[in-house]
Design an enzyme around this catalytic site. Structure first.
Site, PDB file in Angstrom:
ATOM      1  N   HIS A  66      -5.517   3.737  -1.629  1.00  7.29           N
ATOM      2  CA  HIS A  66      -6.836   4.142  -1.134  1.00  7.29           C
ATOM      3  C   HIS A  66      -7.097   5.576  -1.576  1.00  7.29           C
ATOM      4  O   HIS A  66      -6.437   6.505  -1.110  1.00  7.29           O
ATOM      5  CB  HIS A  66      -6.823   4.035   0.404  1.00  7.29           C
ATOM      6  N   ASN A  73       0.852  -1.183   0.000  1.00  7.87           N
ATOM      7  CA  ASN A  73       0.000   0.000   0.000  1.00  7.87           C
ATOM      8  C   ASN A  73       0.900   1.249   0.000  1.00  7.87           C
ATOM      9  O   ASN A  73       1.748   1.408   0.886  1.00  7.87           O
ATOM     10  CB  ASN A  73      -0.894  -0.043   1.258  1.00  7.87           C
ATOM     11  N   GLU A 131     -11.320  -9.027   3.213  1.00 10.63           N
ATOM     12  CA  GLU A 131     -10.040  -8.689   3.839  1.00 10.63           C
ATOM     13  C   GLU A 131     -10.307  -8.474   5.329  1.00 10.63           C
ATOM     14  O   GLU A 131     -11.148  -7.648   5.693  1.00 10.63           O
ATOM     15  CB  GLU A 131      -9.433  -7.439   3.203  1.00 10.63           C
ATOM     16  N   GLU A 187      -8.631   0.756  -2.969  1.00 10.28           N
ATOM     17  CA  GLU A 187      -9.484   0.805  -1.777  1.00 10.28           C
ATOM     18  C   GLU A 187     -10.408   1.999  -1.918  1.00 10.28           C
ATOM     19  O   GLU A 187      -9.958   3.107  -2.251  1.00 10.28           O
ATOM     20  CB  GLU A 187      -8.630   0.943  -0.519  1.00 10.28           C
ATOM     21  N   HIS A 218       1.017   6.246   1.869  1.00  5.19           N
ATOM     22  CA  HIS A 218       1.774   7.209   2.671  1.00  5.19           C
ATOM     23  C   HIS A 218       3.018   7.746   1.972  1.00  5.19           C
ATOM     24  O   HIS A 218       3.648   8.685   2.462  1.00  5.19           O
ATOM     25  CB  HIS A 218       2.031   6.637   4.061  1.00  5.19           C
ATOM     26  N   ARG A 239      -9.100   8.320  -0.950  1.00  2.00           N
ATOM     27  CA  ARG A 239     -10.078   8.747   0.062  1.00  2.00           C
ATOM     28  C   ARG A 239     -10.906   9.898  -0.472  1.00  2.00           C
ATOM     29  O   ARG A 239     -10.471  10.653  -1.334  1.00  2.00           O
ATOM     30  CB  ARG A 239      -9.354   9.176   1.350  1.00  2.00           C
ATOM     31  N   ARG A 249      -6.667  12.952   0.947  1.00  2.00           N
ATOM     32  CA  ARG A 249      -5.577  13.381   1.831  1.00  2.00           C
ATOM     33  C   ARG A 249      -4.228  12.781   1.427  1.00  2.00           C
ATOM     34  O   ARG A 249      -3.193  13.315   1.766  1.00  2.00           O
ATOM     35  CB  ARG A 249      -5.888  13.052   3.287  1.00  2.00           C
ATOM     36  N   THR A 298      -8.300   3.839   8.539  1.00  2.00           N
ATOM     37  CA  THR A 298      -9.536   3.057   8.516  1.00  2.00           C
ATOM     38  C   THR A 298      -9.656   2.305   9.836  1.00  2.00           C
ATOM     39  O   THR A 298      -8.959   1.333  10.074  1.00  2.00           O
ATOM     40  CB  THR A 298      -9.518   2.087   7.311  1.00  2.00           C
ATOM     41  N   HIS A 350      -3.721  -4.269   7.838  1.00  2.00           N
ATOM     42  CA  HIS A 350      -3.819  -3.057   8.642  1.00  2.00           C
ATOM     43  C   HIS A 350      -2.905  -3.152   9.852  1.00  2.00           C
ATOM     44  O   HIS A 350      -3.083  -4.022  10.691  1.00  2.00           O
ATOM     45  CB  HIS A 350      -5.235  -2.722   9.114  1.00  2.00           C
TER      46      HIS A 350
HETATM   47  N1  PXP Z   1      -5.990  -2.978   4.075  1.00  2.00           N
HETATM   48  C1  PXP Z   1      -6.940  -2.010   4.066  1.00  2.00           C
HETATM   49  C2  PXP Z   1      -8.312  -2.362   3.604  1.00  2.00           C
HETATM   50  C3  PXP Z   1      -6.630  -0.695   4.460  1.00  2.00           C
HETATM   51  O1  PXP Z   1      -7.594   0.241   4.467  1.00  2.00           O
HETATM   52  C4  PXP Z   1      -5.301  -0.390   4.827  1.00  2.00           C
HETATM   53  C5  PXP Z   1      -4.940   1.018   5.194  1.00  2.00           C
HETATM   54  O2  PXP Z   1      -5.179   1.850   4.117  1.00  2.00           O
HETATM   55  C6  PXP Z   1      -4.348  -1.413   4.794  1.00  2.00           C
HETATM   56  C7  PXP Z   1      -4.726  -2.700   4.439  1.00  2.00           C
HETATM   57  C8  PXP Z   1      -2.919  -1.163   5.120  1.00  2.00           C
HETATM   58  O3  PXP Z   1      -2.768  -0.757   6.438  1.00  2.00           O
HETATM   59  P1  PXP Z   1      -1.375  -0.197   6.927  1.00  2.00           P
HETATM   60  O4  PXP Z   1      -1.099   1.025   6.124  1.00  2.00           O
HETATM   61  O5  PXP Z   1      -1.598   0.060   8.366  1.00  2.00           O
HETATM   62  O6  PXP Z   1      -0.351  -1.283   6.678  1.00  2.00           O
END
Ligand code: PXP
Length: 260
Positions: free
Chosen positions: A54, A18, A162, A81, A21, A56, A60, A112, A201
């Site tokens: 994602h 992901n 998920e 996402e 960030h 959003r 952001r 999330t 997550h």
């Molecule tokens: N899976 C989903 C559905 C998420 O919303 C997120 C965060 O955007 C993640 C995985 C990844 O989480 P993290 O960034 O904490 O590893």
């Protein structure tokens, strides 16, 4: 146009990186750096099986332009996402990513915070699941490891769920063991119901192994920790180390010992 990049590996436990960030850091100053597409290329070379982003509602981190660029320039499967809104549905149908993971979204949350309530939200979610599925997009629902929610997801006809690992990652000791057990039971039920089970997550080097060792889980989506760790050891090294931790836990669980 930039060269497309594919993953060279075929893993039994897939890693979706992901890159939200990377965009958070870029947006702190505006401009182009660091570029999420460049991060996606590094992830592909380091052993990621997919890229997750994602978009959003408040934009952001990931922007509409990022989704366009990722769809165009990266050959790894893109997992978008998205909240269940008409705007996001339109964007998903325009770009047709490999997958869409429907997540709950609250404007003020930092991330999330929990899974979707599929039981109460069934009526609202059904048309999104149907329209995304009809467009050939693999739909998943992001839910807590709650057996009733998993049943409700199966009833809705999604191919994938998920499981939210946030509580497991944020707790300690006995509470963490209990959360892990919930994830295990959830994954077992998902497999029994014919659902492909993913998880994610908050996962980090010290928490990923126990989740990776659950054989019914076939994909992990990991972002924040990898981008943070990149500051210290680099993005490529962070992803490779995560990949190793996942593969090692999986191999031990399968009775194969440490991979060479
Ligand atoms: N899976 C989903 C559905 C998420 O919303 C997120 C965060 O955007 C993640 C995985 C990844 O989480 P993290 O960034 O904490 O590893």
């Amino acid at each position: 146009m930039a060269a497309k990049v594919k993953s060279r590996q075929d893993h039994s436990l897939r890693l979706g990186v992901n890159i939200d960030h990377v965009a958070t850091i870029r947006n702190a100053r505006g401009g182009e750096h660091p570029d999420p597409v460049r991060a996606a290329r590094i992830a592909a070379a380091a052993g990621a099986d997919g890229i997750t982003a994602h978009l959003r509602e408040d934009r952001r981190h990931i922007s509409d332009r990022d989704i366009r660029a990722l769809s165009r320039d990266i050959e790894l499967p893109l997992n978008l996402e998205m909240a269940a809104t008409e705007e996001m549905l339109e964007i998903a149908l325009a770009h047709r990513p490999h997958a869409a993971c429907i997540v709950p979204e609250k404007r003020r949350e930092l991330t999330t915070e929990g899974g979707l309530d599929v039981i109460r939200g069934r009526k609202k979610l059904a048309p999104f699941v149907a329209k995304l599925g009809a467009a050939g997009i693999r739909v998943s629902l992001f839910i807590d490891p709650d057996l009733e929610q998993i049943d409700a997801a199966a009833d809705l006809g999604v191919p994938v769920i998920e499981l939210h690992t946030g509580k497991y990652c944020d707790s300690e000791g006995v509470a963490r063991a209990a959360e892990l057990e919930r994830i295990r039971r959830g994954a077992t039920l998902a497999a029994k119901l014919g659902l492909e089970c993913h998880a994610g997550h908050g996962l980090a080097f010290d928490t990923v192994g126990a989740v990776a060792a659950i054989p019914e889980i076939i994909e992990l989506n990991i972002g924040h920790f990898l981008v943070g760790e990149a500051i210290f050891i680099g993005f490529d090294a962070a992803i490779r180390r995560m990949r190793e931790a996942m593969d090692e836990a999986r191999a031990i669980q399968a009775g194969m010992g440490k991979p060479s």
